[in-house]
Design an enzyme around this catalytic site. Structure first.
Site, PDB file in Angstrom:
ATOM      1  N   GLY A  83       0.804  -1.106  -0.015  1.00 23.64           N
ATOM      2  CA  GLY A  83      -0.086  -0.052  -0.093  1.00 23.64           C
ATOM      3  C   GLY A  83       0.838   1.241  -0.062  1.00 23.64           C
ATOM      4  O   GLY A  83       0.280   2.445  -0.473  1.00 23.64           O
ATOM      5  N   ASP A  96      -5.138   2.229  10.404  1.00 22.68           N
ATOM      6  CA  ASP A  96      -6.630   1.848  10.687  1.00 22.68           C
ATOM      7  C   ASP A  96      -6.740   1.407  12.193  1.00 22.68           C
ATOM      8  O   ASP A  96      -6.902   2.254  13.044  1.00 22.68           O
ATOM      9  CB  ASP A  96      -7.092   0.889   9.561  1.00 22.68           C
ATOM     10  CG  ASP A  96      -8.620   0.468   9.420  1.00 22.68           C
ATOM     11  OD1 ASP A  96      -9.235   1.404  10.053  1.00 22.68           O
ATOM     12  OD2 ASP A  96      -9.076  -0.225   9.115  1.00 22.68           O
ATOM     13  N   LYS A 132      -6.150   7.074  10.045  1.00 21.80           N
ATOM     14  CA  LYS A 132      -7.614   7.221   9.986  1.00 21.80           C
ATOM     15  C   LYS A 132      -8.105   6.736  11.384  1.00 21.80           C
ATOM     16  O   LYS A 132      -7.852   5.491  11.902  1.00 21.80           O
ATOM     17  CB  LYS A 132      -8.143   5.994   9.032  1.00 21.80           C
ATOM     18  CG  LYS A 132      -9.447   5.992   8.716  1.00 21.80           C
ATOM     19  CD  LYS A 132     -10.177   5.241   7.767  1.00 21.80           C
ATOM     20  CE  LYS A 132      -9.780   3.799   7.878  1.00 21.80           C
ATOM     21  NZ  LYS A 132     -10.288   3.165   6.601  1.00 21.80           N
ATOM     22  N   ASP A 146      -5.870  -0.224  -1.956  1.00 17.99           N
ATOM     23  CA  ASP A 146      -6.649  -1.032  -2.924  1.00 17.99           C
ATOM     24  C   ASP A 146      -8.049  -1.251  -2.141  1.00 17.99           C
ATOM     25  O   ASP A 146      -8.222  -1.099  -1.046  1.00 17.99           O
ATOM     26  CB  ASP A 146      -5.799  -2.063  -2.873  1.00 17.99           C
ATOM     27  CG  ASP A 146      -5.870  -3.173  -2.031  1.00 17.99           C
ATOM     28  OD1 ASP A 146      -5.453  -2.608  -0.781  1.00 17.99           O
ATOM     29  OD2 ASP A 146      -6.374  -4.353  -1.905  1.00 17.99           O
ATOM     30  N   ARG A 177      -4.928   0.796  -6.837  1.00 21.80           N
ATOM     31  CA  ARG A 177      -3.638   1.267  -6.358  1.00 21.80           C
ATOM     32  C   ARG A 177      -3.032   2.258  -7.057  1.00 21.80           C
ATOM     33  O   ARG A 177      -2.369   3.143  -6.700  1.00 21.80           O
ATOM     34  CB  ARG A 177      -2.685  -0.078  -6.149  1.00 21.80           C
ATOM     35  CG  ARG A 177      -3.171  -0.774  -5.141  1.00 21.80           C
ATOM     36  CD  ARG A 177      -2.030  -1.844  -4.774  1.00 21.80           C
ATOM     37  NE  ARG A 177      -2.156  -3.137  -3.910  1.00 21.80           N
ATOM     38  CZ  ARG A 177      -2.526  -3.235  -2.762  1.00 21.80           C
ATOM     39  NH1 ARG A 177      -2.293  -2.170  -1.821  1.00 21.80           N
ATOM     40  NH2 ARG A 177      -2.890  -4.467  -2.098  1.00 21.80           N
TER      41      ARG A 177
END
Ligand code: IMP
Ligand code: MG
Length: 183
Positions: free
Chosen positions: A43, A101, A129, A157, A163
């Protein structure tokens, strides 16, 4: 994969301007220090390349990949898919991640790297986030904070797709949406 809609969250110019500022901060901190920057695959690949090409502190480059298995991302289920290859003893390490996350991936990875004798270990993250945070992970450098939502693009993604997009979009999970790229 069901149809999704994409709503722009961060456009290309906004991302690139923010990276100019971030790279200058990183350069200033690591000036004259032996830095290893470590990209967390997959990522972070775009954030990583855009960031390191701006650095003038001449860092060494390495890559790691972690993955979770089972039905959740609890830390005991996160493991290395690919470890880094450079030794970090006596060096400064800056880990470059796409998004925090739940925090479980970094809860696994940071202590792993911290045990290897580096002078320092810091974390730079493209997106922080907070909505689903389960463990207290603080990044040293945050490009953007986004309160909630599932985002794609700029390395991130959905089902391994999107991506390559140079901007960031929120995914609108609507069966009737037809992948409209609004900008
Ligand atoms: P963690 O929950 O902090 O361990 O994050 C695990 C990984 O989930 C991240 O490194 C991302 O690859 C992925 N992830 C979390 N949120 C998103 C999102 O909004 N879009 C795409 N991938 C995400
Ligand atoms: Mg990831």
């Amino acid at each position: 994969m069901k149809d999704i809609g994409l709503k722009i969250v961060l456009d290309e110019a906004t991302i690139q301007q923010r990276l100019d500022v971030l790279a200058a901060e990183i350069d200033a901190l690591y000036k004259d220090k032996p830095l290893v920057v470590v990209c967390v695959l997959k990522g972070a690949f775009m954030f990583f390349t855009d960031l390191v090409r701006r650095l003038t502190c001449n860092p060494m480059i390495d890559f790691v990949q972690v993955g979770s298995y089972g039905y959740d991302t609890r830390s005991q289920h996160v493991t290395f898919i690919k470890d880094m290859t450079l030794p970090v003893q006596g060096k400064d390490v800056l880990l470059i991640e796409d998004i925090i996350d739940t925090g479980r991936s970094m809860e696994f990875l940071l202590p792993q790297l911290a045990s290897r004798g580096a002078n320092s270990l810091r974390l730079a993250v493209f997106v922080d986030k907070n909505e689903r945070r389960e463990v207290n992970i603080q990044a040293d450098f945050v490009a953007f904070s986004i309160p909630k939502g599932f985002i794609v693009g700029y390395g991130l993604d959905y089902g391994q797709a999107y991506r390559n997009l140079p901007a960031v979009y929120e995914v609108l999970f609507d069966e009737k949406a037809h992948c409209a790229l609004e900008s």
